[in-house]
Each structure stands twice: as structure tokens, then as C-alpha cells.
Scaffold this active site. Sequence first.
Site, mmCIF file in Angstrom:
data_model
loop_
_atom_site.group_PDB
_atom_site.id
_atom_site.type_symbol
_atom_site.label_atom_id
_atom_site.label_comp_id
_atom_site.label_asym_id
_atom_site.label_seq_id
_atom_site.Cartn_x
_atom_site.Cartn_y
_atom_site.Cartn_z
ATOM 1 N N SER A 5 -27.483 45.276 52.634
ATOM 2 C CA SER A 5 -28.336 45.942 53.703
ATOM 3 C C SER A 5 -27.922 47.465 53.660
ATOM 4 C CB SER A 5 -27.504 45.495 55.039
ATOM 5 O OG SER A 5 -26.277 45.665 54.812
ATOM 6 N N ASP A 9 -7.996 45.077 51.590
ATOM 7 C CA ASP A 9 -7.794 44.183 50.540
ATOM 8 C C ASP A 9 -7.504 44.477 49.380
ATOM 9 O OD1 ASP A 9 -10.631 45.001 50.766
ATOM 10 O OD2 ASP A 9 -10.791 43.981 48.898
ATOM 11 N N GLY A 15 -9.581 47.310 56.468
ATOM 12 C CA GLY A 15 -9.798 46.298 55.396
ATOM 13 C C GLY A 15 -9.258 46.711 54.159
ATOM 14 N N GLU A 20 -9.779 52.882 50.816
ATOM 15 C CA GLU A 20 -10.154 51.969 51.628
ATOM 16 C C GLU A 20 -10.088 52.143 53.041
ATOM 17 O OE1 GLU A 20 -9.183 48.073 49.944
ATOM 18 O OE2 GLU A 20 -7.160 48.392 50.215
ATOM 19 N N SER A 31 -19.056 60.063 48.317
ATOM 20 C CA SER A 31 -19.964 58.991 47.863
ATOM 21 C C SER A 31 -21.321 58.936 48.179
ATOM 22 C CB SER A 31 -19.254 57.653 48.046
ATOM 23 O OG SER A 31 -19.016 57.331 49.310
ATOM 24 N N LYS A 76 -24.896 55.037 44.390
ATOM 25 C CA LYS A 76 -25.290 53.914 43.669
ATOM 26 C C LYS A 76 -26.448 53.868 42.865
ATOM 27 C CE LYS A 76 -22.749 50.448 46.297
ATOM 28 N NZ LYS A 76 -22.304 51.173 47.488
HETATM 29 C C1 PLP Z 1 -21.187 51.302 48.168
HETATM 30 C C2 PLP Z 1 -20.400 52.396 48.777
HETATM 31 C C3 PLP Z 1 -19.280 52.482 48.207
HETATM 32 C C4 PLP Z 1 -18.140 51.678 47.756
HETATM 33 O O1 PLP Z 1 -18.781 51.660 46.626
HETATM 34 P P1 PLP Z 1 -17.667 50.254 45.615
HETATM 35 O O2 PLP Z 1 -18.604 50.404 44.443
HETATM 36 O O3 PLP Z 1 -18.279 49.083 46.205
HETATM 37 O O4 PLP Z 1 -16.346 50.539 45.753
HETATM 38 C C5 PLP Z 1 -18.764 53.828 48.940
HETATM 39 N N1 PLP Z 1 -19.555 54.888 49.588
HETATM 40 C C6 PLP Z 1 -20.647 54.696 49.603
HETATM 41 C C7 PLP Z 1 -21.675 55.644 50.367
HETATM 42 C C8 PLP Z 1 -21.353 53.504 49.098
HETATM 43 O O5 PLP Z 1 -22.542 53.055 49.437
#
Ligand code: PLP
Length: 323
Positions: free
Chosen positions: A79, A211, A209, A205, A305, A54
Site C-alpha cells: 500500500s 522487532d 515496533g 525502527e 528515506s 524504493k
Molecule cells: C519502505 C520504506 C522504509 C523501510 O525500508 P525497508 O527496506 O523495508 O527497511 C523506510 N522509509 C521509507 C520512506 C520507505 O518507503
Amino acid sequence: MLQLPTFDDVAAAARRLQGHAHRTPVNRSTTANQLLGAEVFFKCENFQRMGAFKFRGAFNALSQFNAQQKSKGAIAFSSGNHAQAIALSARLLGMPAVILMPMDAPQSKIDATRGYGAEVILFDRYKEDREALTKKVAQQREMTLIPPFDHPDVIAGQGTAAMELIEEVGELDVLFVCLGGGGLLSGSALATRALSPRCQIYGVEPEAGNDAQQSMAKGEIVHIETPRTIADGAQTQHLGRYTFEVIRRDVTGILTATDEQLVEAMRFFAERMKMVVEPTGCLGFAAARHAGIDLAGKRVGVIISGGNVDLPRYAQLIGQGLA
Ligand SMILES: *Cc1c(COP(=O)(O)O)cnc(C)c1O
């Protein structure tokens, strides 16, 4: 008409991030290769600044503020990892940041966000409408609101992880990407369509959830209740307007993973690859193992991620599992 971000925007984001974001490692595992019968490349965003991808989207968005916006600063509600990403980016760029967080957010996350120098405003998520509250504070203080996924600059920034992956290892046959609101997936799709056009791209996902899966089937954005899952980074209720359009155009399909499969993947990363990965970060690998996609002999990318998880919670999941 929405002006969708393009690969050029991802490439421009990569230039802005240079020297600010880490170029995260691509790790490999013989055991993972054997399990999948494939050649697997893990893009390790758990080693990104503040512990998740992020940072890429937040920094890309904030670094394009004009002088007026910069002097007033950025505001966000989150959060989770987006809070820390905005807080750190604002500090690096020398601007104020306000983060609205629910009162019952983990203390470690509140502390981390304050630690990056942001002002944290706590609210009662059962009594107050966070969107209305955020808008009010944003107006009062003339701050610019940066949402966690549905923003072209955020999407373009998130796409730089897949861009780096393909630049480093070459074209892929299949790419698995964790999916919440779809910022990471849509950015990854922009990068992959440009750099490895024949690659299949799957968003993953939580099963509780799905969606996005429903939205693809229906051809419109489906809203759901906040899902109960250990993947707290993917507890989104719906895709965004930008992310929906890019995903619908460029993504091969949406898969799901169960919480049990996420725990299994967390253990695999800890034991075999010596990495702390948060539950949401395990979605891609869990689906690569269990979703039934034919990977035999293929070159497979998996985006991990993030790695932000409270240690007691981590120890519990690794030790006892979901019980
Ligand atoms: C925010 C986040 C996601 C999901 O990312 P999106 O862009 O909302 O699809 C996945 N893994 C981690 C660690 C995140 O912080």
C-alpha cells in the site's frame, strides 16, 4: 544456505540505475551540525524518483528479468512506496505490472500507482490473505513477484544510496538508516562495509515496533503485531531471511525513535532545511538526536528515506503534532 548479496551486487545495481534513478543530493545544515556537535550529511532520498529510495531496488530487480518474465510482467503487494516503485519501474522498462493494495489504502496512493500505469487489484485486508491472493494472481498470469525487501536484487539496489553518499563525501564514522523490513539497512551495510569499513551502522525502527531489536537480541527473526506508529513505511512485522542475515553480520546495532521524535524531526526538516519528509524518513535523524550515541566531532551520515505523505496529514502533524 541463502546466497547473500554482496558489495559487487550493489556496484552492479549502481551501473543498472545510472541514467534511470536520480543521483540524489547530499544536503547539510549548520543547525543540525550544532545540535549534534558533529558534521552531518543527509542523503536525500525524498528527492528520488517517485519520492523514495524504493525505486532503486525495484528498478534493479525488474531490469534483470529475462524476456519471458518481461513479457508477463511484475506483481507486488504494497500500500506504500514499493507499489509506486514497481509501477514506475515496470513502465520505464516496458512491462506490465499488477499491484495488490488493501481497499482502505489512501486514495492518493492508489491513484499514484494507477497513474504510473499499473493495474491495481484491491482486496479486503480483513477477509483475504494477501499473500495467498498475490500468489494466485501471480500463477494465473505467470507474473514474477517482487517483494518489498527480502530479495537480493532489491537489497542490492537499495544499497546504492549509501554507496553514492560515501563516494560523494568520503568515509563516515557513523551512519543512521531507517528500518522497516531491512532492505535499505542491509543494502546500506553492504556498501558501507566495503567503502567505509570502520563506520558504525545503526538501523532505526519505530519504538512501537522494535522487532529488529528483539531479533538481534534473540538471534532469530522475531514476529510482532502490526505496530501503531505514524511511521507507516516501517510497520513491518518481521525482518526477512536475507535482511536478517546481513544485518546480523554487518550492522552495529538497532535503535528506536518515538512518534514524538519523528514529528520533531519532520518540523526540523521543514523549517530548517525546507524539505518535506515523511514520518518514516525521519527515523534516522530522530535517533541521531535522541538515542544517546556519542557523535561529538564525528562525521555522521543520515539517510532520509522518502517524502511521500498526504498533505492534510502532513499539515496536521507539523501544525498540531500527534494530538
Ligand atoms: C519502505 C520504506 C522504509 C523501510 O525500508 P525497508 O527496506 O523495508 O527497511 C523506510 N522509509 C521509507 C520512506 C520507505 O518507503
